[in-house]
Write an enzyme that holds these catalytic residues in place. Structure first.
Site, mmCIF file in Angstrom:
data_model
loop_
_atom_site.group_PDB
_atom_site.id
_atom_site.type_symbol
_atom_site.label_atom_id
_atom_site.label_comp_id
_atom_site.label_asym_id
_atom_site.label_seq_id
_atom_site.Cartn_x
_atom_site.Cartn_y
_atom_site.Cartn_z
ATOM 1 N N HIS A 289 14.977 -19.002 3.790
ATOM 2 C CA HIS A 289 13.795 -19.844 4.020
ATOM 3 C C HIS A 289 13.291 -20.394 2.693
ATOM 4 O O HIS A 289 13.174 -19.658 1.721
ATOM 5 C CB HIS A 289 12.678 -19.033 4.689
ATOM 6 C CG HIS A 289 12.915 -18.800 6.156
ATOM 7 N ND1 HIS A 289 11.913 -18.462 7.023
ATOM 8 C CD2 HIS A 289 14.034 -18.882 6.901
ATOM 9 C CE1 HIS A 289 12.400 -18.340 8.250
ATOM 10 N NE2 HIS A 289 13.692 -18.572 8.197
ATOM 11 N N TYR B 205 1.715 -18.136 8.862
ATOM 12 C CA TYR B 205 0.588 -17.219 8.644
ATOM 13 C C TYR B 205 -0.665 -17.978 9.047
ATOM 14 O O TYR B 205 -0.995 -18.998 8.432
ATOM 15 C CB TYR B 205 0.480 -16.821 7.170
ATOM 16 C CG TYR B 205 1.564 -15.865 6.700
ATOM 17 C CD1 TYR B 205 2.846 -16.317 6.384
ATOM 18 C CD2 TYR B 205 1.302 -14.509 6.557
ATOM 19 C CE1 TYR B 205 3.826 -15.435 5.950
ATOM 20 C CE2 TYR B 205 2.275 -13.618 6.122
ATOM 21 C CZ TYR B 205 3.538 -14.088 5.827
ATOM 22 O OH TYR B 205 4.505 -13.209 5.394
ATOM 23 N N PRO C 49 1.161 -5.111 5.185
ATOM 24 C CA PRO C 49 2.367 -5.931 5.307
ATOM 25 C C PRO C 49 2.173 -7.443 5.095
ATOM 26 O O PRO C 49 3.151 -8.179 5.082
ATOM 27 C CB PRO C 49 2.838 -5.656 6.744
ATOM 28 C CG PRO C 49 1.633 -5.172 7.465
ATOM 29 C CD PRO C 49 0.766 -4.503 6.462
ATOM 30 N N LYS D 25 5.863 -7.060 1.259
ATOM 31 C CA LYS D 25 6.331 -6.439 0.009
ATOM 32 C C LYS D 25 6.917 -5.030 0.148
ATOM 33 O O LYS D 25 7.610 -4.567 -0.751
ATOM 34 C CB LYS D 25 5.159 -6.355 -0.990
ATOM 35 C CG LYS D 25 4.758 -7.677 -1.574
ATOM 36 C CD LYS D 25 5.773 -8.168 -2.571
ATOM 37 C CE LYS D 25 5.664 -9.646 -2.801
ATOM 38 N NZ LYS D 25 6.841 -10.417 -2.536
ATOM 39 N N TYR E 71 5.015 -14.256 -3.636
ATOM 40 C CA TYR E 71 5.643 -14.029 -2.325
ATOM 41 C C TYR E 71 7.163 -13.947 -2.474
ATOM 42 O O TYR E 71 7.805 -13.035 -1.932
ATOM 43 C CB TYR E 71 5.262 -15.144 -1.355
ATOM 44 C CG TYR E 71 5.632 -14.859 0.089
ATOM 45 C CD1 TYR E 71 4.674 -14.414 0.991
ATOM 46 C CD2 TYR E 71 6.936 -15.027 0.555
ATOM 47 C CE1 TYR E 71 5.000 -14.138 2.320
ATOM 48 C CE2 TYR E 71 7.282 -14.753 1.867
ATOM 49 C CZ TYR E 71 6.309 -14.311 2.742
ATOM 50 O OH TYR E 71 6.642 -14.038 4.052
HETATM 51 P P1 RFL Z 1 10.942 4.921 4.690
HETATM 52 O O1 RFL Z 1 11.652 3.781 5.252
HETATM 53 O O2 RFL Z 1 9.706 5.393 5.376
HETATM 54 O O3 RFL Z 1 11.989 6.126 4.594
HETATM 55 C C1 RFL Z 1 11.576 7.438 4.317
HETATM 56 C C2 RFL Z 1 12.549 8.383 4.977
HETATM 57 O O4 RFL Z 1 12.221 9.729 4.639
HETATM 58 C C3 RFL Z 1 12.370 10.520 5.799
HETATM 59 N N1 RFL Z 1 11.600 11.764 5.639
HETATM 60 C C4 RFL Z 1 12.172 12.960 5.322
HETATM 61 N N2 RFL Z 1 13.438 13.305 5.084
HETATM 62 C C5 RFL Z 1 13.702 14.626 4.802
HETATM 63 N N3 RFL Z 1 12.728 15.588 4.767
HETATM 64 C C6 RFL Z 1 11.440 15.267 5.011
HETATM 65 N N4 RFL Z 1 10.492 16.213 4.984
HETATM 66 C C7 RFL Z 1 11.107 13.908 5.295
HETATM 67 N N5 RFL Z 1 9.962 13.229 5.568
HETATM 68 C C8 RFL Z 1 10.275 11.953 5.777
HETATM 69 C C9 RFL Z 1 11.867 9.617 6.924
HETATM 70 O O5 RFL Z 1 12.311 10.029 8.202
HETATM 71 C C10 RFL Z 1 12.453 8.292 6.501
HETATM 72 O O6 RFL Z 1 13.744 8.067 7.038
HETATM 73 O O7 RFL Z 1 10.543 4.669 3.163
HETATM 74 P P2 RFL Z 1 11.323 3.808 2.000
HETATM 75 O O8 RFL Z 1 12.780 4.141 1.989
HETATM 76 O O9 RFL Z 1 10.513 4.003 0.794
HETATM 77 O O10 RFL Z 1 11.227 2.289 2.496
HETATM 78 C C11 RFL Z 1 9.984 1.628 2.526
HETATM 79 C C12 RFL Z 1 9.925 0.678 3.718
HETATM 80 O O11 RFL Z 1 10.452 1.302 4.870
HETATM 81 C C13 RFL Z 1 8.477 0.257 4.003
HETATM 82 O O12 RFL Z 1 7.815 -0.127 2.808
HETATM 83 C C14 RFL Z 1 8.317 -0.911 4.978
HETATM 84 O O13 RFL Z 1 9.056 -0.760 6.147
HETATM 85 C C15 RFL Z 1 6.812 -1.017 5.331
HETATM 86 N N6 RFL Z 1 6.601 -1.644 6.626
HETATM 87 C C16 RFL Z 1 6.606 -2.978 6.702
HETATM 88 N N7 RFL Z 1 6.691 -3.688 5.556
HETATM 89 C C17 RFL Z 1 6.684 -5.003 5.617
HETATM 90 O O14 RFL Z 1 6.762 -5.634 4.567
HETATM 91 N N8 RFL Z 1 6.615 -5.662 6.834
HETATM 92 C C18 RFL Z 1 6.535 -4.982 8.013
HETATM 93 O O15 RFL Z 1 6.495 -5.581 9.076
HETATM 94 C C19 RFL Z 1 6.522 -3.604 7.980
HETATM 95 N N9 RFL Z 1 6.451 -2.905 9.113
HETATM 96 C C20 RFL Z 1 6.436 -0.888 7.805
HETATM 97 C C21 RFL Z 1 6.396 -1.537 9.047
HETATM 98 C C22 RFL Z 1 6.311 0.515 7.759
HETATM 99 C C23 RFL Z 1 6.115 1.254 8.915
HETATM 100 N N10 RFL Z 1 5.895 2.667 8.802
HETATM 101 C C24 RFL Z 1 6.346 3.379 7.631
HETATM 102 C C25 RFL Z 1 4.858 3.315 9.490
HETATM 103 C C26 RFL Z 1 6.261 -0.811 10.218
HETATM 104 C C27 RFL Z 1 6.122 0.581 10.174
HETATM 105 C C28 RFL Z 1 5.982 1.323 11.494
HETATM 106 C C1 PHB Z 2 8.212 -9.296 9.728
HETATM 107 O O1 PHB Z 2 8.997 -10.193 10.128
HETATM 108 O O2 PHB Z 2 8.244 -8.148 10.187
HETATM 109 C C2 PHB Z 2 7.198 -9.618 8.699
HETATM 110 C C3 PHB Z 2 7.276 -10.838 8.044
HETATM 111 C C4 PHB Z 2 6.318 -11.153 7.090
HETATM 112 C C5 PHB Z 2 5.306 -10.257 6.822
HETATM 113 C C6 PHB Z 2 5.249 -9.025 7.471
HETATM 114 C C7 PHB Z 2 6.208 -8.709 8.425
HETATM 115 O O3 PHB Z 2 4.357 -10.573 5.895
#
Ligand code: RFL
Ligand code: PHB
Length: 403
Positions: free
Chosen positions: A77, A206, A299, A303, A389
């Site tokens: 994009h 957005y 989110p 980032k 961004y």
């Molecule tokens: P993760 O992906 O949470 O991975 C951490 C892993 O550690 C495991 N774990 C354990 N393993 C062993 N022993 C234990 N005691 C443990 N405790 C936990 C967990 O099961 C997991 O597999 O962290 P990581 O690798 O730092 O990656 C970061 C990203 O995943 C995160 O920043 C983003 O996904 C945040 N986030 C979003 N970010 C966006 O920019 N856009 C989004 O739409 C968005 N949606 C989200 C999200 C984070 C969410 N969480 C964490 C609640 C939606 C959700 C539901």
């Molecule tokens: C997503 O596609 O999950 C998404 C995209 C942009 C954002 C947050 C989440 O700022």
């Protein structure tokens, strides 16, 4: 403590994107690791989370051999749309700053990482419980856990890395007198919706609206992703499909200037609380923290995943030098260097959130609209948003430059 039956150079707790990418980068430089994960492989591979990759994330994944499917199936994009009632403006990041972003879901990045690590024979223990860190102040740290068969196990390592996300045990092991927690909570959450319908837009929208923020994102040519600002405490079942589509149509401006929102079957609903959190420092003794284990961003700036990748891009070479050459220089700088980027992204995520979410205060509303007009009409304002961004190159937030 269980008798030591496993030995590795780097014990990684968590098989999310941070932990799996770290094991991949370490292996490329000949450093062994063992990954411990509390969930099953299929759960980790199917979690629905972030969707936008910065240019530097894409570059890194390509350089380490993980770019093939991303380039085939991902979508580049040039920018985003910012809108408020009756106005929609496109910010073209490529024109503004020469960088783009990619739509390729975290779920896909995670699958690619699992495939690559499985193909390389990486030792990963899924479904573990009772993960506990020991002796991290010494040169011989260890992690104990109960394996999938209920057996107590122990892995001895040179280094332990906490990649265990926001609820994992690692960050708690930095003692209270050393650590500082920085927190900001927000009075709203995001209601996330996945729908089997072609996106009604070519790039993300957005939308500021008096009823609350809305985002139109996407996962593929046939799958759309939406978010709605909702009050804290909202449950996924509180909103019927009809109510969701109505709110999205209103907030995204269905019918305005000929734009139409196409609706379709909703396949997933979830609620995501919003939070900014940073724990400093990101290292204590032989324990290093990376990704959500050390910081959470709301989110709105897209980032979270990109920050996790940037941490690991700094940490991997630091651990290679430490383990292979007993050279501590990069490892000693890791926390300060990583935190420069963390705070930049923390500010940007807070700023985007504050600009776009409905506030109870009419004064705030006028400030938000003024800010939106400025970033969509001034080249300097637009370039600032675009640079944050699309993401600064990883090297530009190192301690030798302005951060
Ligand atoms: P993760 O992906 O949470 O991975 C951490 C892993 O550690 C495991 N774990 C354990 N393993 C062993 N022993 C234990 N005691 C443990 N405790 C936990 C967990 O099961 C997991 O597999 O962290 P990581 O690798 O730092 O990656 C970061 C990203 O995943 C995160 O920043 C983003 O996904 C945040 N986030 C979003 N970010 C966006 O920019 N856009 C989004 O739409 C968005 N949606 C989200 C999200 C984070 C969410 N969480 C964490 C609640 C939606 C959700 C539901
Ligand atoms: C997503 O596609 O999950 C998404 C995209 C942009 C954002 C947050 C989440 O700022």
């Amino acid at each position: 403590m269980a008798a030591a039956d496993l030995r590795t150079q780097v014990a990684i707790i968590g098989a999310g994107p941070a932990g799996m990418l770290l094991s991949h980068l370490l292996a490329a430089d000949g450093v062994e690791s063992i990954v411990l994960e509390t969930r099953s492989q299929s759960y980790v591979a199917s979690r629905i989370r972030a969707g936008i990759l910065e240019q530097s994330t894409v570059d890194l994944l390509r350089e380490c051999g993980l770019g093939e499917r991303l380039h085939r199936e991902g979508d580049e994009h040039r920018g985003i749309y910012l809108q408020w009632p009756d106005e929609r403006h496109h910010l073209d990041f490529v024109d503004l700053i020469g960088r783009s972003v990619w739509v390729y879901g975290q779920t896909e990045v995670q699958k690619d990482l699992i495939d690559a690590r499985n193909a390389a024979g990486q030792e990963i223990h899924y479904d573990v419980t009772d993960t506990s860190l020991h002796d991290i102040e010494t040169n011989s740290p260890a992690v104990t856990f109960t394996d999938v068969d209920g057996r107590p196990r122990r892995v001895d390592a040179d280094i332990v890395v906490g990649c265990d996300g926001s609820f994992g045990p690692s960050r708690e092991r930095v003692p209270p007198h050393v650590r500082r927690d920085w927190n900001r909570v927000y009075p709203y959450s995001w209601f996330g919706v996945l729908a089997d319908i072609a996106p009604s837009t070519d790039e993300l929208i957005y939308a500021w609206h008096g009823d609350g923020f809305a985002l139109h994102s996407m996962r593929s040519a046939t799958v759309s992703r939406f978010y709605l600002q909702v009050p804290n405490g909202t449950a996924p079942d509180d909103w019927s499909d009809d109510r969701i589509w109505e709110a999205l149509a209103t907030r995204l401006g269905h019918g305005q200037n000929g734009w139409e929102l196409t609706t379709g079957p909703i396949t997933d609903k979830s609620v995501l609380p919003m939070r900014s959190f940073v724990q400093t420092p990101m290292r204590y003794g032989r324990l290093f923290l990376a990704g959500d284990a050390a910081h959470i961003v709301p989110p709105t700036g897209a980032k979270g995943l990109n920050l996790a990748v940037a941490d690991v891009a700094l940490l991997a070479p630091a651990l290679v030098d430490l383990v292979r050459k007993d050279d501590h220089r990069l490892a000693n700088g890791y926390s300060d260097t990583a935190l420069r980027r963390v705070w930049r992204c923390t500010h940007f995520s807070w700023w985007m959130t504050a600009m776009l979410h409905r506030s109870e205060d009419p004064f705030d509303e006028q400030l938000q609209l003024s800010q939106l007009r400025w970033v969509t009409s001034s080249a300097a304002g637009a370039a600032g948003l675009a640079e944050n961004y699309a993401g600064l190159p990883i090297g530009l937030t190192r301690s030798s430059s302005a951060g």
